[in-house]
Design an enzyme around this catalytic site. Structure first.
Site, PDB file in Angstrom:
ATOM      1  CD  GLN A  34      53.919  16.004  21.403  1.00  0.00           C
ATOM      2  OE1 GLN A  34      52.748  16.369  21.471  1.00  0.00           O
ATOM      3  NE2 GLN A  34      54.574  15.544  22.444  1.00  0.00           N
ATOM      4  N   GLY A  35      55.419  14.989  16.644  1.00  0.00           N
ATOM      5  CA  GLY A  35      55.229  13.641  16.075  1.00  0.00           C
ATOM      6  C   GLY A  35      55.671  12.561  17.038  1.00  0.00           C
TER       7      GLY A  35
ATOM      8  CB  SER B  67      45.042   8.452  28.875  1.00  0.00           C
ATOM      9  OG  SER B  67      45.546   7.339  29.578  1.00  0.00           O
TER      10      SER B  67
ATOM     11  CD  GLU C 165      52.292  16.786  25.683  1.00  0.00           C
ATOM     12  OE1 GLU C 165      53.248  16.003  25.609  1.00  0.00           O
ATOM     13  OE2 GLU C 165      51.266  16.683  24.995  1.00  0.00           O
TER      14      GLU C 165
HETATM   15  C1  LIG Z   1      42.922  16.034  20.405  1.00  0.00           C
HETATM   16  C2  LIG Z   1      44.205  15.252  20.490  1.00  0.00           C
HETATM   17  C3  LIG Z   1      45.404  15.854  20.115  1.00  0.00           C
HETATM   18  C4  LIG Z   1      46.593  15.131  20.154  1.00  0.00           C
HETATM   19  N1  LIG Z   1      47.748  15.732  19.713  1.00  0.00           N
HETATM   20  C5  LIG Z   1      48.875  14.998  19.613  1.00  0.00           C
HETATM   21  C6  LIG Z   1      50.049  15.561  19.024  1.00  0.00           C
HETATM   22  O1  LIG Z   1      50.063  16.729  18.605  1.00  0.00           O
HETATM   23  N2  LIG Z   1      51.132  14.778  18.881  1.00  0.00           N
HETATM   24  C7  LIG Z   1      51.160  13.479  19.337  1.00  0.00           C
HETATM   25  O2  LIG Z   1      52.202  12.835  19.210  1.00  0.00           O
HETATM   26  N3  LIG Z   1      50.063  12.910  19.903  1.00  0.00           N
HETATM   27  C8  LIG Z   1      48.936  13.632  20.045  1.00  0.00           C
HETATM   28  N4  LIG Z   1      47.798  13.066  20.602  1.00  0.00           N
HETATM   29  C9  LIG Z   1      47.830  11.651  20.964  1.00  0.00           C
HETATM   30  C10 LIG Z   1      47.717  11.366  22.456  1.00  0.00           C
HETATM   31  O3  LIG Z   1      48.922  11.635  23.125  1.00  0.00           O
HETATM   32  C11 LIG Z   1      47.276   9.888  22.583  1.00  0.00           C
HETATM   33  O4  LIG Z   1      45.940   9.821  22.087  1.00  0.00           O
HETATM   34  C12 LIG Z   1      47.329   9.395  23.998  1.00  0.00           C
HETATM   35  O5  LIG Z   1      48.665   9.255  24.423  1.00  0.00           O
HETATM   36  C13 LIG Z   1      46.603   8.020  24.155  1.00  0.00           C
HETATM   37  O6  LIG Z   1      47.067   7.102  23.203  1.00  0.00           O
HETATM   38  P1  LIG Z   1      46.038   6.295  22.256  1.00  0.00           P
HETATM   39  O7  LIG Z   1      45.104   7.281  21.644  1.00  0.00           O
HETATM   40  O8  LIG Z   1      46.852   5.424  21.344  1.00  0.00           O
HETATM   41  O9  LIG Z   1      45.180   5.386  23.239  1.00  0.00           O
HETATM   42  P2  LIG Z   1      45.632   4.007  23.886  1.00  0.00           P
HETATM   43  O10 LIG Z   1      47.024   4.106  24.384  1.00  0.00           O
HETATM   44  O11 LIG Z   1      45.302   2.905  22.926  1.00  0.00           O
HETATM   45  O12 LIG Z   1      44.662   3.923  25.124  1.00  0.00           O
HETATM   46  C14 LIG Z   1      43.284   3.540  25.027  1.00  0.00           C
HETATM   47  C15 LIG Z   1      42.697   3.482  26.431  1.00  0.00           C
HETATM   48  O13 LIG Z   1      43.375   2.505  27.229  1.00  0.00           O
HETATM   49  C16 LIG Z   1      43.906   3.075  28.409  1.00  0.00           C
HETATM   50  N5  LIG Z   1      45.200   2.485  28.742  1.00  0.00           N
HETATM   51  C17 LIG Z   1      46.225   2.259  27.879  1.00  0.00           C
HETATM   52  N6  LIG Z   1      47.270   1.704  28.554  1.00  0.00           N
HETATM   53  C18 LIG Z   1      46.895   1.611  29.856  1.00  0.00           C
HETATM   54  C19 LIG Z   1      47.546   1.150  31.036  1.00  0.00           C
HETATM   55  N7  LIG Z   1      48.797   0.707  31.018  1.00  0.00           N
HETATM   56  N8  LIG Z   1      46.865   1.195  32.201  1.00  0.00           N
HETATM   57  C20 LIG Z   1      45.588   1.670  32.251  1.00  0.00           C
HETATM   58  N9  LIG Z   1      44.910   2.122  31.144  1.00  0.00           N
HETATM   59  C21 LIG Z   1      45.567   2.103  29.974  1.00  0.00           C
HETATM   60  C22 LIG Z   1      44.072   4.559  28.078  1.00  0.00           C
HETATM   61  O14 LIG Z   1      44.049   5.342  29.244  1.00  0.00           O
HETATM   62  C23 LIG Z   1      42.869   4.823  27.191  1.00  0.00           C
HETATM   63  O15 LIG Z   1      41.715   5.032  27.966  1.00  0.00           O
HETATM   64  C24 LIG Z   1      46.601  13.772  20.598  1.00  0.00           C
HETATM   65  C25 LIG Z   1      45.396  13.173  20.992  1.00  0.00           C
HETATM   66  C26 LIG Z   1      44.213  13.887  20.944  1.00  0.00           C
HETATM   67  C27 LIG Z   1      42.941  13.180  21.341  1.00  0.00           C
END
Ligand SMILES: Cc1cc2nc3c(=O)[nH]c(=O)nc-3n(C[C@H](O)[C@H](O)[C@H](O)COP(=O)(O)OP(=O)(O)OC[C@H]3O[C@@H](n4cnc5c(N)ncnc54)[C@H](O)[C@@H]3O)c2cc1C
Length: 400
Positions: free
Chosen positions: A128-129, A385, A246
């Site tokens: 998934q990208g 998240s 999902e």
């Molecule tokens: C093990 C693992 C597997 C994954 N696999 C995939 C995959 O296969 N394909 C894919 O596309 N993605 C994948 N992901 C990505 C995942 O969907 C993202 O990590 C997730 O959506 C959070 O985005 P971020 O890491 O950029 O954190 P950020 O969006 O930068 O968030 C950082 C922190 O800020 C908080 N935050 C951000 N915005 C808000 C808001 N508006 N209000 C309150 N709090 C907020 C978040 O809750 C978090 O605690 C994976 C992640 C992990 C850890």
């Protein structure tokens, strides 16, 4: 709510148990037991998918016309509970639960005819990208650009946290095809092959020492427009449809298995005076609180099943279940760490390989306690998240 199974459902449960007893080899069971991340490695989940496919049970949630089982919601719940109880390897959700339904909902007839049978049979392994270094929770800000060039798009940019990209031969992907206007209105949903020239997959090793996620780089990657699902610039609608799948799916059966494991560990760890962790009031209170949380999750899942069976959309319940389920597994993992004590600190990658025949240092569960604890920290992040889920609940349930 009547939770008792009917005679028919009990007969179905017995049929599922009989099949699992026969089809799950000791190696597959061991692979299921030793899985510490969201789903098993393809080395084990693909053979298991093949067996389910041959039985006709690989896609319980798909419509019968596309190869689903035609089971009621209750039968599906029984099936997944029995798989969890039997320790079956967990299948990758990327094809069956994510891109498959999107192709059914938005794909062309050609795409359906080509991809759906391959997804069922497990011929393709998908990743998934969606996420990018600057686009996670705020997914609509994604920047992987796709410039139109005749009947192709040319992709430049990068995706991150891509689970199993190093195993996958195909990716479903969100790209930017329009740079002005509302960010959601310039996104397109594309299917592509991972061996296309210009794609580089770089591993990201997790704290648990596993290679599960990656960063994927795109350098002038040419993708045929026939791989587009839905209209150009309308990919956001397809992407949101997919996220519902999902976040769905019951977690109570898996949580119950995890609770049973902790109980077994805590009662086995007897000290010289014959006492064990279950004699410790603080541990017992924390265990009880996790058990109550799991009961509540199970009841909510039954309510959702009743809604679905009655043709009602469960709405924000999927956010509620995702938050509760991930917090419960994290609490259970903490109890497991306490139960294996100092052995949790010993890294034993070899003893974690199914069939390795390496005796663990310390109790049997010490091999998986810490990797599970570390990997499940991510459960409250991926798939949206928990903070984001709470925002959704605040808006849709509390009307804030
Ligand atoms: C093990 C693992 C597997 C994954 N696999 C995939 C995959 O296969 N394909 C894919 O596309 N993605 C994948 N992901 C990505 C995942 O969907 C993202 O990590 C997730 O959506 C959070 O985005 P971020 O890491 O950029 O954190 P950020 O969006 O930068 O968030 C950082 C922190 O800020 C908080 N935050 C951000 N915005 C808000 C808001 N508006 N209000 C309150 N709090 C907020 C978040 O809750 C978090 O605690 C994976 C992640 C992990 C850890």
């Amino acid at each position: 709510m009547d939770l008792a199974l009917t005679t028919d459902e009990l007969a179905f449960q017995a049929e599922v148990r009989g099949f699992l007893d026969e089809a799950l080899t000791p190696e597959l069971r061991e692979a299921g037991r030793l899985t510490t991340s969201a789903f098993s490695e393809p080395e084990y989940n693909r053979p298991w998918q093949k067996k389910l496919f041959e039985k006709g049970w690989v896609a319980p949630s798909w419509p019968k016309a596309y190869g689903g089982t035609g089971w009621s919601e209750m039968r599906r719940a029984i099936f997944s509970a029995e798989c969890a109880r039997a320790g079956a390897p967990s299948l990758s959700p990327m094809g069956l639960r994510m891109v498959g339904p999107c192709i059914m909902g938005y794909g062309t007839d050609e795409q359906k005819a080509f991809f759906l049978p391959r997804i069922l049979a497990g011929e393709d392994y998908w990743c998934q990208g969606y996420s990018e270094p600057g686009a996670g929770s705020d997914l609509a800000s994604l920047q992987l650009r796709a410039d139109s060039d005749g009947d192709h798009y040319v992709l430049n940019g990068s995706k991150i946290w891509t689970t199993h990209a190093h195993h996958a031969n195909r990716m479903f992907c969100l790209v930017r095809t329009k740079f002005d206007g509302k960010p959601q209105q310039g996104i397109t949903f594309l299917l592509l092959e991972m061996n296309t020239p210009g794609i580089t997959v770089k591993p990201i090793i997790t704290l648990a020492g596993d290679h599960e996620v990656n960063q994927v780089f795109f350098d002038d990657v040419r993708v045929a427009k026939s791989g587009r699902v839905g209209e150009e610039n309308r990919g956001w609608t397809v992407a949101k449809y997919l996220l519902e799948f999902e976040r769905g799916g019951g977690s109570a059966p898996g949580l119950k298995v995890a609770l049973g494991r902790v109980r077994a560990m805590a009662s086995a760890e007897a000290s010289d005076d014959g006492r064990n962790l279950l004699d410790d009031a603080d541990f017992r209170a924390r265990l009880a609180s996790a058990e109550v949380a799991v009961e509540a999750i199970e009841m909510t899942e039954h309510r959702v099943l009743a809604d679905l069976a009655g043709g009602r959309n469960p709405g924000p319940a999927s956010s509620m279940l995702k938050t509760q389920g991930t917090e419960a597994i994290q609490a259970i993992d903490e109890l497991a760490i306490d139960a294996v004590g100092a052995y949790a600190r010993v890294d034993q990658p070899f003893a974690r390989r199914p069939g390795a025949n390496v005796a663990p240092i310390g109790p049997r569960h010490s091999v998986t306690a810490m990797p599970r604890y570390l990997n499940n920290r991510a459960a409250s992040i991926y798939g949206g998240s928990n903070q984001i889920q709470r925002d959704i609940m605040a808006r849709l349930i509390l009307g804030l």
